[in-house]
Design an enzyme around this catalytic site. Sequence first.
Site, PDB file in Angstrom:
ATOM      1  N   SER A 125      48.304  39.561 -96.189  1.00 16.24           N
ATOM      2  CA  SER A 125      47.499  39.508 -94.961  1.00 16.24           C
ATOM      3  C   SER A 125      47.531  40.832 -94.205  1.00 16.24           C
ATOM      4  O   SER A 125      48.494  41.602 -94.281  1.00 16.24           O
ATOM      5  CB  SER A 125      48.006  38.397 -94.039  1.00 16.24           C
ATOM      6  OG  SER A 125      48.046  37.175 -94.718  1.00 16.24           O
TER       7      SER A 125
HETATM    8  N1  SAH Z   1      51.387  35.291 -96.166  1.00 15.18           N
HETATM    9  C1  SAH Z   1      51.044  35.807 -97.454  1.00 15.18           C
HETATM   10  C2  SAH Z   1      49.566  35.586 -97.687  1.00 15.18           C
HETATM   11  C3  SAH Z   1      49.279  35.226 -99.061  1.00 15.18           C
HETATM   12  S1  SAH Z   1      47.631  34.698 -99.384  1.00 15.18           S
HETATM   13  C4  SAH Z   1      51.418  37.266 -97.528  1.00 15.18           C
HETATM   14  O1  SAH Z   1      51.627  37.863 -96.473  1.00 15.18           O
HETATM   15  O2  SAH Z   1      51.501  37.812 -98.627  1.00 15.18           O
HETATM   16  C5  SAH Z   1      47.783  32.946 -99.368  1.00 15.18           C
HETATM   17  C6  SAH Z   1      48.811  32.329-100.265  1.00 15.18           C
HETATM   18  O3  SAH Z   1      48.677  30.920-100.138  1.00 15.18           O
HETATM   19  C7  SAH Z   1      48.654  32.643-101.751  1.00 15.18           C
HETATM   20  O4  SAH Z   1      49.855  33.111-102.253  1.00 15.18           O
HETATM   21  C8  SAH Z   1      48.261  31.303-102.358  1.00 15.18           C
HETATM   22  O5  SAH Z   1      48.726  31.122-103.685  1.00 15.18           O
HETATM   23  C9  SAH Z   1      48.920  30.335-101.399  1.00 15.18           C
HETATM   24  N2  SAH Z   1      48.359  28.986-101.407  1.00 15.18           N
HETATM   25  C10 SAH Z   1      47.073  28.576-101.496  1.00 15.18           C
HETATM   26  N3  SAH Z   1      46.979  27.248-101.467  1.00 15.18           N
HETATM   27  C11 SAH Z   1      48.266  26.770-101.374  1.00 15.18           C
HETATM   28  C12 SAH Z   1      48.836  25.470-101.321  1.00 15.18           C
HETATM   29  N4  SAH Z   1      48.092  24.358-101.357  1.00 15.18           N
HETATM   30  N5  SAH Z   1      50.184  25.365-101.241  1.00 15.18           N
HETATM   31  C13 SAH Z   1      50.962  26.473-101.202  1.00 15.18           C
HETATM   32  N6  SAH Z   1      50.481  27.728-101.245  1.00 15.18           N
HETATM   33  C14 SAH Z   1      49.146  27.879-101.339  1.00 15.18           C
END
Ligand code: SAH
Length: 223
Positions: free
Chosen positions: A70
């Site tokens: 993010s």
């Molecule tokens: N906060 C993270 C953002 C990652 S993007 C960072 O700073 O790197 C969003 C993340 O949510 C991804 O890794 C994706 O695999 C995860 N995600 C999507 N749907 C999900 C779900 N149902 N349960 C758990 N994780 C999920």
Amino acid sequence: MRDMDLDGRGMTSRRTRDRLINRLRDQGISSESILTVLQNVPRHLFVDEALSHRAYEDTALPIGFNQTLSQPYIVARMTEALLAAGRCNKVLEVGTGSGYQTLILSELVGRVYSVERIAALQDKARNLLRKLSVRNVQYNLSDGGYGWEVMGPFNGIIVTAAPEKVPEELLSQLSRKGGRMVIPVGGSDHQELLLIVREGDSYRREILEPVRFVPLLSGTVRQ
Ligand code: SAH
């Protein structure tokens, strides 16, 4: 967190980091404790080396598997909304991803419960946070749309992928006394960042701003 500049590159980017923090201030982030944590966190360790020169720009960056790290402004904004009523003891994070937001939370709250659906991302994040000596995080490989019921209720829930609507399970795992959830909601064309505050059986919703997140997907990816 131990030894912020694990590979030294952070030192050379001191000025770049200061610029990022000033930019966040200009954009309205006012919590000094959050700004200090963001300034000290080595964001370059959370992206591929080829991208590390861009780590302190205020942009989202790819972390593989079609997912993104993010944008610092959004991380700061979400963290600020989550903690606006004071320190949180127990926080559930849905979407560990690179672990960047996880690390920031771990510096500001008592304990972080972080859920991710892609095993490879979770493993990488866990290893990096272990190297940084972060000890107050527990990880779970599961569909975070269902929360992490046995560990709840949570004073705070932060979701970093967008569902079409707020999952009931997450609402029910919020603490009844002022539990706060920050969550992006909507489809690929339009999403809003929401703050939801629970008091007993009532949930107050506030729209914070338009955002763009990857979708919250169901099921887990173990390979
Ligand atoms: N906060 C993270 C953002 C990652 S993007 C960072 O700073 O790197 C969003 C993340 O949510 C991804 O890794 C994706 O695999 C995860 N995600 C999507 N749907 C999900 C779900 N149902 N349960 C758990 N994780 C999920």
